[in-house]
Design an enzyme around this catalytic site. Structure first.
Site, short mmCIF file in Angstrom:
data_model
loop_
_atom_site.label_atom_id
_atom_site.label_comp_id
_atom_site.label_asym_id
_atom_site.label_seq_id
_atom_site.Cartn_x
_atom_site.Cartn_y
_atom_site.Cartn_z
N ASP A 83 0.84 -1.20 0.00
CA ASP A 83 0.00 0.00 0.00
C ASP A 83 0.88 1.25 0.00
O ASP A 83 0.59 2.23 -0.69
CB ASP A 83 -0.91 -0.01 1.24
CG ASP A 83 -1.64 -1.33 1.37
OD1 ASP A 83 -2.68 -1.48 0.71
OD2 ASP A 83 -1.17 -2.22 2.11
N HIS A 138 -4.26 -3.72 6.03
CA HIS A 138 -3.99 -3.97 4.61
C HIS A 138 -5.31 -4.39 3.96
O HIS A 138 -5.62 -5.57 3.82
CB HIS A 138 -2.93 -5.06 4.43
CG HIS A 138 -2.79 -5.50 3.00
ND1 HIS A 138 -2.39 -4.66 2.00
CD2 HIS A 138 -3.02 -6.69 2.40
CE1 HIS A 138 -2.38 -5.31 0.85
NE2 HIS A 138 -2.76 -6.55 1.06
P1 NDP Z 1 -0.79 -16.05 -3.81
O1 NDP Z 1 0.62 -16.47 -3.70
O2 NDP Z 1 -1.18 -15.22 -4.98
O3 NDP Z 1 -1.27 -15.28 -2.50
C1 NDP Z 1 -0.96 -15.74 -1.22
C2 NDP Z 1 -1.57 -14.88 -0.18
O4 NDP Z 1 -1.05 -13.56 -0.26
C3 NDP Z 1 -3.09 -14.73 -0.28
O5 NDP Z 1 -3.62 -14.77 1.03
C4 NDP Z 1 -3.26 -13.36 -0.86
O6 NDP Z 1 -4.45 -12.73 -0.43
C5 NDP Z 1 -2.12 -12.64 -0.20
N1 NDP Z 1 -1.79 -11.32 -0.77
C6 NDP Z 1 -1.49 -10.21 -0.06
N2 NDP Z 1 -1.26 -9.17 -0.83
C7 NDP Z 1 -1.46 -9.59 -2.08
C8 NDP Z 1 -1.40 -8.95 -3.35
N3 NDP Z 1 -1.13 -7.68 -3.51
N4 NDP Z 1 -1.63 -9.68 -4.43
C9 NDP Z 1 -1.92 -10.96 -4.33
N5 NDP Z 1 -2.01 -11.61 -3.16
C10 NDP Z 1 -1.79 -10.94 -2.05
O7 NDP Z 1 -1.75 -17.31 -3.73
P2 NDP Z 1 -1.64 -18.73 -4.43
O8 NDP Z 1 -2.98 -19.33 -4.26
O9 NDP Z 1 -0.98 -18.67 -5.74
O10 NDP Z 1 -0.63 -19.51 -3.48
C11 NDP Z 1 -0.87 -19.77 -2.15
C12 NDP Z 1 -0.10 -21.01 -1.79
O11 NDP Z 1 -0.22 -21.18 -0.38
C13 NDP Z 1 -0.64 -22.27 -2.44
O12 NDP Z 1 0.43 -22.93 -3.05
C14 NDP Z 1 -1.22 -23.07 -1.28
O13 NDP Z 1 -0.98 -24.46 -1.43
C15 NDP Z 1 -0.46 -22.53 -0.11
N6 NDP Z 1 -1.16 -22.58 1.15
C16 NDP Z 1 -0.42 -22.88 2.23
C17 NDP Z 1 -0.99 -22.98 3.46
C18 NDP Z 1 -0.15 -23.37 4.58
O14 NDP Z 1 1.04 -23.13 4.56
N7 NDP Z 1 -0.69 -23.94 5.63
C19 NDP Z 1 -2.41 -22.72 3.66
C20 NDP Z 1 -3.09 -22.34 2.49
C21 NDP Z 1 -2.48 -22.25 1.28
P3 NDP Z 1 -5.80 -12.76 -1.28
O15 NDP Z 1 -6.35 -14.15 -1.13
O16 NDP Z 1 -6.63 -11.73 -0.58
O17 NDP Z 1 -5.44 -12.40 -2.68
#
Ligand code: NDP
Length: 327
Positions: A161, A189
């Site tokens: 931000d 955020h």
């Molecule tokens: P991303 O890598 O795109 O995003 C991950 C997180 O970052 C989301 O919560 C997302 O929020 C947040 N975020 C914050 N700022 C931003 C921004 N500016 N733009 C985009 N995202 C932002 O998600 P993916 O789905 O590609 O990857 C997530 C990974 O995490 C997956 O591989 C999944 O398997 C893993 N995972 C791991 C967990 C664990 O460790 N226990 C639990 C759940 C998932 P928002 O959703 O609001 O976009």
């Protein structure tokens, strides 16, 4: 040469992870003389672990001289073992038909478990940055679940931000983004964040005086910064992963290596300053030095700013109330 440090990243096979890991391994986060060991957490699910393997193959193929090791895992106790830095990126995204309460609950579970694991096995000086949304509340949950670690070790990412606001101001004033100082973003955020340029300067001149347009502030600038994530999804068809990863690098680099007197924005646990209740993870202006952040205190809060701060605080307190029974 320096001893390697351990950097844990969760959600490592996700989009942000893909934009983040290569930059950490190349030295952009902790310095070009600091070897790193990456400890990468993904959900234990076979598909996610396979995707993580693929990312690691690419890391190998970059032959980064500073990359001293990579540990892939599905277990937070392995990922956070002796971690000096932890970037908590993985979070549960909102699925179809999912209510806000369900989203909070799903993430509360993840961040309670990760806070406990950090508490148990991480370095006592671990620097934790939460990126996964709702980032401030997830950081709060992790902090509350890690009572043996100092509260100050838990932070949330407001830097995206902050960087978005700086870029909008540079464009509006026709100045270089790197010359903008004393900008901050208060609060959550989320679109309620309050980007505040009242104290900002560029080339020594007041940004507020240069712009001199409160209508632009309230009706163009704040909505543009607040809704930037949605605008990028609309344009690109995908979320703003690269700029989010970049902001995470900026946040950690400044925390670890210092901001040279420059104000940066970090979501940090309040100690009650500016009327923000203790422990709320709130975006504040800070300077950083010797691995510590220091809140910029004593800024005047005018009526417009107070209203904005109250609004973003209320949202955070509602989120906190929504997870209280889960802690
Ligand atoms: P991303 O890598 O795109 O995003 C991950 C997180 O970052 C989301 O919560 C997302 O929020 C947040 N975020 C914050 N700022 C931003 C921004 N500016 N733009 C985009 N995202 C932002 O998600 P993916 O789905 O590609 O990857 C997530 C990974 O995490 C997956 O591989 C999944 O398997 C893993 N995972 C791991 C967990 C664990 O460790 N226990 C639990 C759940 C998932 P928002 O959703 O609001 O976009």
């Amino acid at each position: 040469s320096k001893k390697p440090v351990r950097v844990a990243v969760t959600g490592a096979a996700g989009q942000i992870g893909y934009a983040l890991l290569f930059r950490i391994a190349s030295g952009e986060m902790l310095g070009k003389d600091q070897p790193v060991i990456l400890q990468l957490l993904e959900i234990p699910d076979e598909k996610a672990q396979k995707a993580l393997k693929g990312v690691i193959m690419e890391l190998e193929d970059c032959a980064f001289p500073l990359l001293a090791g990579v540990i892939p895992t599905g277990d937070p106790l392995v990922a956070f073992k002796d971690a000096d830095y932890a970037l908590l990126v993985g979070a549960r995204p909102r699925g179809p038909g999912m209510e806000r309460a369900d989203l909070l609950a799903a993430n509360a579970q993840i961040f309670t478990a990760q806070g406990k694991a950090l508490d148990k096995v991480a370095s006592r000086n671990v620097k934790v940055l939460v990126v996964g949304n709702p980032a401030n509340t997830n950081a709060y949950i992790a902090m509350k679940s890690a009572p043996s670690l100092p509260r100050k070790n838990f932070t949330a990412m407001l830097r995206l931000d902050h960087n978005r606001a700086a870029s909008q101001i540079a464009a509006k004033t026709g100045t270089a983004v790197g010359d903008i100082e004393k900008l901050t973003v208060w609060g959550n955020h989320s679109p309620t964040m309050y980007a505040d340029y009242r104290f900002a300067t560029v080339g020594g001149k007041s940004v507020k005086d240069l712009i001199n347009d409160q209508v632009w502030n309230a009706e163009v600038f704040l909505p543009t910064v607040g809704k930037r994530g949605a605008a990028i999804i609309e344009a690109r068809g995908l979320s703003s992963a690269a700029s989010a990863a970049n902001a995470a690098i900026d946040h950690m680099r400044d925390w670890a290596l210092g901001s040279n007197g420059k104000w940066v924005t970090m979501g940090i646990p309040s100690d009650g300053q500016y009327g923000i209740p203790k422990d709320v993870i709130f975006g504040f202006p800070v300077t950083t030095e010797n691995g510590e952040y220091k809140l910029v205190e004593g800024l005047e809060i005018d009526k417009f700013s107070q209203e904005r701060i109250d609004k973003t605080l209320k949202e955070l307190q509602d989120e906190q109330a929504g997870v209280a029974h889960l802690l």
